[in-house]
Design an enzyme around this catalytic site. Sequence first.
Site, short mmCIF file in Angstrom:
data_model
loop_
_atom_site.label_atom_id
_atom_site.label_comp_id
_atom_site.label_asym_id
_atom_site.label_seq_id
_atom_site.Cartn_x
_atom_site.Cartn_y
_atom_site.Cartn_z
N SER A 62 0.69 -1.26 0.12
CA SER A 62 0.13 0.00 0.01
C SER A 62 0.66 1.31 -0.05
CB SER A 62 -0.84 0.08 1.19
OG SER A 62 -1.76 -1.10 1.12
N ASP A 154 3.84 -11.03 5.70
CA ASP A 154 4.30 -10.68 4.19
C ASP A 154 5.14 -11.92 3.73
OD1 ASP A 154 3.39 -8.08 4.43
OD2 ASP A 154 4.93 -7.26 5.53
N ARG A 191 0.62 -0.35 14.96
CA ARG A 191 0.43 1.20 14.68
C ARG A 191 -0.82 1.81 15.11
NH1 ARG A 191 -0.07 0.14 8.08
NH2 ARG A 191 -2.27 -1.29 8.17
N ARG A 257 10.19 0.92 6.29
CA ARG A 257 8.92 1.45 5.98
C ARG A 257 8.47 2.02 7.33
NH1 ARG A 257 3.30 -1.36 3.70
NH2 ARG A 257 1.94 -0.65 5.33
N PRO A 258 7.96 3.26 7.65
CA PRO A 258 7.73 3.98 8.75
C PRO A 258 6.63 3.70 9.81
CG PRO A 258 8.03 5.61 6.99
CD PRO A 258 7.77 4.17 6.41
N LYS A 330 -5.87 2.96 6.32
CA LYS A 330 -5.19 3.42 4.97
C LYS A 330 -5.26 4.94 5.09
CE LYS A 330 -4.62 -0.76 3.57
NZ LYS A 330 -3.49 -1.60 3.36
N ASP A 397 -7.63 -5.71 1.39
CA ASP A 397 -6.20 -5.95 1.89
C ASP A 397 -6.40 -6.40 3.24
OD1 ASP A 397 -3.47 -5.90 1.60
OD2 ASP A 397 -3.38 -4.05 2.67
N HIS A 401 -5.38 -10.30 4.70
CA HIS A 401 -4.36 -10.87 5.40
C HIS A 401 -4.52 -11.55 6.48
CE1 HIS A 401 -1.26 -8.31 4.02
NE2 HIS A 401 -1.81 -7.03 4.17
N ASP A 438 -4.27 -1.05 -5.63
CA ASP A 438 -2.75 -0.66 -5.18
C ASP A 438 -1.88 -1.65 -5.37
OD1 ASP A 438 -3.96 -1.64 -3.04
OD2 ASP A 438 -2.82 -0.45 -1.74
#
Length: 505
Positions: A62, A154, A191, A257-258, A330, A397, A401, A438
């Site tokens: 993404s 992933d 996150r 990736r932050p 998102k 998405d 997952h 995406d």
Amino acid sequence: MAKKPTALIILDGFANRESEHGNAVKLANKPNFDRYYNKYPTTQIEASGLDVGLPEGQMGNSEVGHMNIGAGRIVYQSLTRINKSIEDGDFFENDVLNNAIAHVNSHDSALHIFGLLSDGGVHSHYKHLFALLELAKKQGVEKVYVHAFLDGRDVDQKSALKYIEETEAKFNELGIGQFASVSGRYYAMDRDKRWEREEKAYNAIRNFDAPTYATAKEGVEASYNEGLTDEFVVPFIVENQNDGVNDGDTVIFYNFRPDRAAQLSEIFANRAFEGFKVEQVKDLFYATFTKYNDNIDAAIVFEKVDLNNTIGEIAQNNNLTQLRIAETEKYPHVTYFMSGGRNEEFKGERRRLIDSPKVATYDLKPEMSAYEVKDALLEELNKGDLDLIILNFANPDMVGHSGMLEPTIKAIEAVDECLGEVVDKILDMDGYAIITADHGNSDQVLTDDDQPMTTHTTNPVPVIVTKEGVTLRETGRLGDLAPTLLDLLNVEQPEDMTGESLIKH
């Protein structure tokens, strides 16, 4: 008079794949998507690998997807940049890395390396850890402790032992390095401010209070015996001479990736951190591969490359109004990443953030907040003042997952219902919509032998342009979407936006 809006609608994680097996996109009942697909011009575009600035064959994600979409060109991603710097040898000359290691040597302290231990390439790559170990060896560092975060999302759900064994082989080859703690990413890489998870990872890293095992392998195997997969391994300490991150130490966090590296970094490197009570480490040198956020006092190994003339900036320069709208999961993608790594709003831009539901995993609520996002957008459309809309539906998405087929089908069906209302409203206003994605995910949630597949795919994504009488190019890439939007808006495309409109002229 109401404006005629042009909307980019991103169905996150929704791609084209021939086989129906484990393919929620094909198996879902989606009358609205199918209606637009059959009525309007369509094509498919690439969303992975070299087409989005990633290494060949690397699945998209993404962050990368939205960055490419917004920039209207191929954006070379951190993974590609870092790989290249290691190959060229520049990595070993990097000032920040060398300063980080000089700090260890001058304080006779320890180097701690944090990061997601896999080759998923979405948040990190474990070969970057190996390069750090080689650098530490060259510089004569003796105490090197790896705090491994396990993936299982992933990459395969139970693949951690492979990465652990390869890393231990590297320790043996170089004669330095050992595992100090291990945490599933569910804990170390949250996150959504679920500090109770991060606290468990923090305690293991600081060597405070966590289960202890003789080896990393033993701890992971014990977790498997409890029915846990890599992502959910409860943080544990690996027995060694390490007593956690201490005063005068150095931390290098190699995630590039932050979004999922920021919270843990705030605990260590934000003096104003208030998520839970922490004992601050004094004189800590904290380095991160990329900039995670403004609250973190860290040295940045790879500074951001500025992107100019993204879709938002061009809209601003042409006095167009724009709306960015998504649910929490998102929201950074339709704002920060879509704007090329910029947090500030453009002139004429407004934003709607809809809270994602607070559930343990989204298969428990496959519709997520799609209906609320749809309602908020209809409310905004009714104001009649929008030129450009960038909308993301997270469900295909985020539920994809889970690797669970039925919930992912339900997720797509909920999105389709919302899509119908939104697109029909835009068409009623004489506007246009581009319906696309995406990257892939929900197009394959089961492997060929019916195991859950939780990773993204490299399949191409569909594009529908709701404008009759035009023809679309047969192929393209995500970087061609912004030029297509400009085409529909009758706005001139600047030179540094090197993608091409998908509409044939």
